[in-house]
Design a protein around this motif. Structure first.
Motif, mmCIF file in Angstrom:
data_model
loop_
_atom_site.group_PDB
_atom_site.id
_atom_site.type_symbol
_atom_site.label_atom_id
_atom_site.label_comp_id
_atom_site.label_asym_id
_atom_site.label_seq_id
_atom_site.Cartn_x
_atom_site.Cartn_y
_atom_site.Cartn_z
ATOM 1 N N CYS A 153 -15.660 -24.693 -21.047
ATOM 2 C CA CYS A 153 -15.292 -25.968 -20.433
ATOM 3 C C CYS A 153 -14.022 -26.490 -21.098
ATOM 4 O O CYS A 153 -13.779 -26.208 -22.273
ATOM 5 C CB CYS A 153 -16.399 -26.999 -20.619
ATOM 6 S SG CYS A 153 -18.001 -26.505 -19.965
ATOM 7 N N ILE A 175 -11.050 -29.994 -21.113
ATOM 8 C CA ILE A 175 -10.415 -31.216 -20.630
ATOM 9 C C ILE A 175 -8.933 -31.007 -20.866
ATOM 10 O O ILE A 175 -8.519 -30.630 -21.964
ATOM 11 C CB ILE A 175 -10.910 -32.457 -21.384
ATOM 12 C CG1 ILE A 175 -12.376 -32.719 -21.053
ATOM 13 C CG2 ILE A 175 -10.048 -33.673 -21.045
ATOM 14 C CD1 ILE A 175 -13.001 -33.858 -21.837
ATOM 15 N N GLY A 212 -10.960 -32.214 -15.639
ATOM 16 C CA GLY A 212 -12.016 -31.411 -16.229
ATOM 17 C C GLY A 212 -12.085 -30.051 -15.559
ATOM 18 O O GLY A 212 -11.886 -29.948 -14.351
ATOM 19 N N VAL A 249 -14.224 -26.068 -15.504
ATOM 20 C CA VAL A 249 -15.356 -25.222 -15.881
ATOM 21 C C VAL A 249 -15.046 -23.815 -15.385
ATOM 22 O O VAL A 249 -14.698 -23.626 -14.216
ATOM 23 C CB VAL A 249 -16.675 -25.718 -15.253
ATOM 24 C CG1 VAL A 249 -17.808 -24.744 -15.534
ATOM 25 C CG2 VAL A 249 -17.031 -27.099 -15.780
ATOM 26 N N TYR A 274 -12.108 -27.211 -10.998
ATOM 27 C CA TYR A 274 -11.548 -28.352 -11.725
ATOM 28 C C TYR A 274 -11.481 -29.573 -10.820
ATOM 29 O O TYR A 274 -11.561 -29.486 -9.599
ATOM 30 C CB TYR A 274 -10.174 -28.019 -12.311
ATOM 31 C CG TYR A 274 -9.070 -27.822 -11.305
ATOM 32 C CD1 TYR A 274 -8.189 -28.853 -11.018
ATOM 33 C CD2 TYR A 274 -8.894 -26.613 -10.647
ATOM 34 C CE1 TYR A 274 -7.170 -28.687 -10.111
ATOM 35 C CE2 TYR A 274 -7.885 -26.429 -9.742
ATOM 36 C CZ TYR A 274 -7.020 -27.469 -9.472
ATOM 37 O OH TYR A 274 -6.013 -27.295 -8.560
ATOM 38 N N SER A 276 -9.586 -36.806 -12.806
ATOM 39 C CA SER A 276 -10.477 -37.861 -13.258
ATOM 40 C C SER A 276 -9.718 -39.155 -13.453
ATOM 41 O O SER A 276 -8.579 -39.152 -13.921
ATOM 42 C CB SER A 276 -11.135 -37.454 -14.574
ATOM 43 O OG SER A 276 -11.962 -38.485 -15.047
ATOM 44 N N ARG A 332 -16.168 -35.650 -20.521
ATOM 45 C CA ARG A 332 -16.918 -34.505 -21.047
ATOM 46 C C ARG A 332 -18.319 -34.428 -20.426
ATOM 47 O O ARG A 332 -18.806 -33.356 -20.100
ATOM 48 C CB ARG A 332 -17.003 -34.576 -22.566
ATOM 49 C CG ARG A 332 -17.699 -33.388 -23.177
ATOM 50 C CD ARG A 332 -17.771 -33.499 -24.689
ATOM 51 N NE ARG A 332 -18.548 -32.404 -25.225
ATOM 52 C CZ ARG A 332 -18.126 -31.575 -26.152
ATOM 53 N NH1 ARG A 332 -16.925 -31.721 -26.674
ATOM 54 N NH2 ARG A 332 -18.887 -30.609 -26.584
ATOM 55 N N VAL A 336 -17.984 -32.967 -17.004
ATOM 56 C CA VAL A 336 -17.712 -31.527 -17.086
ATOM 57 C C VAL A 336 -19.001 -30.777 -17.413
ATOM 58 O O VAL A 336 -19.291 -29.735 -16.810
ATOM 59 C CB VAL A 336 -16.601 -31.231 -18.118
ATOM 60 C CG1 VAL A 336 -16.453 -29.732 -18.359
ATOM 61 C CG2 VAL A 336 -15.273 -31.827 -17.661
#
Length: 99
Positions: free
Chosen positions: A17, A19, A32, A34, A72, A75, A84, A87
């Protein structure tokens, strides 16, 4: 062109993950990400806990010709701790739906 830099990277339940942050003048943006390891069907993304998900394949930094797929989202959160949590929620969703 907007340049994104990794602000924080971690593993959540075995999933990578991140940011990322971009700053232009006094304005900054967060997003974010992943990593998706094996694939996820497009129709499954509609049930995601996060709105406006996007999918992108980026080349791996140290592996020539290898790519990673990421989900993604942008945000409006100004605090990285709140982002966080979002995510991590997306990481759980992806883990449950990967092929």
């Amino acid at each position: 062109m907007i340049v994104w830099q990794t602000a924080k990277r971690w593993k959540y339940k075995g999933r990578t993950c991140e940011i990322q942050q971009s700053s232009v003048g006094d304005a900054s943006q967060l997003r974010g990400l992943v990593e998706v390891e094996t694939g996820i069907e497009e129709c499954q993304l509609d049930a995601s806990p996060i709105a406006d998900l996007q999918r992108k394949r980026w080349p791996m930094r140290h592996e020539r010709g290898e790519f990673r797929t990421w989900l993604y989202f942008g945000s409006s959160e100004s605090e990285k701790s709140a982002l966080r949590e979002e995510v991590n929620e997306l990481a759980e969703f992806v883990g449950e739906r990967e092929l």
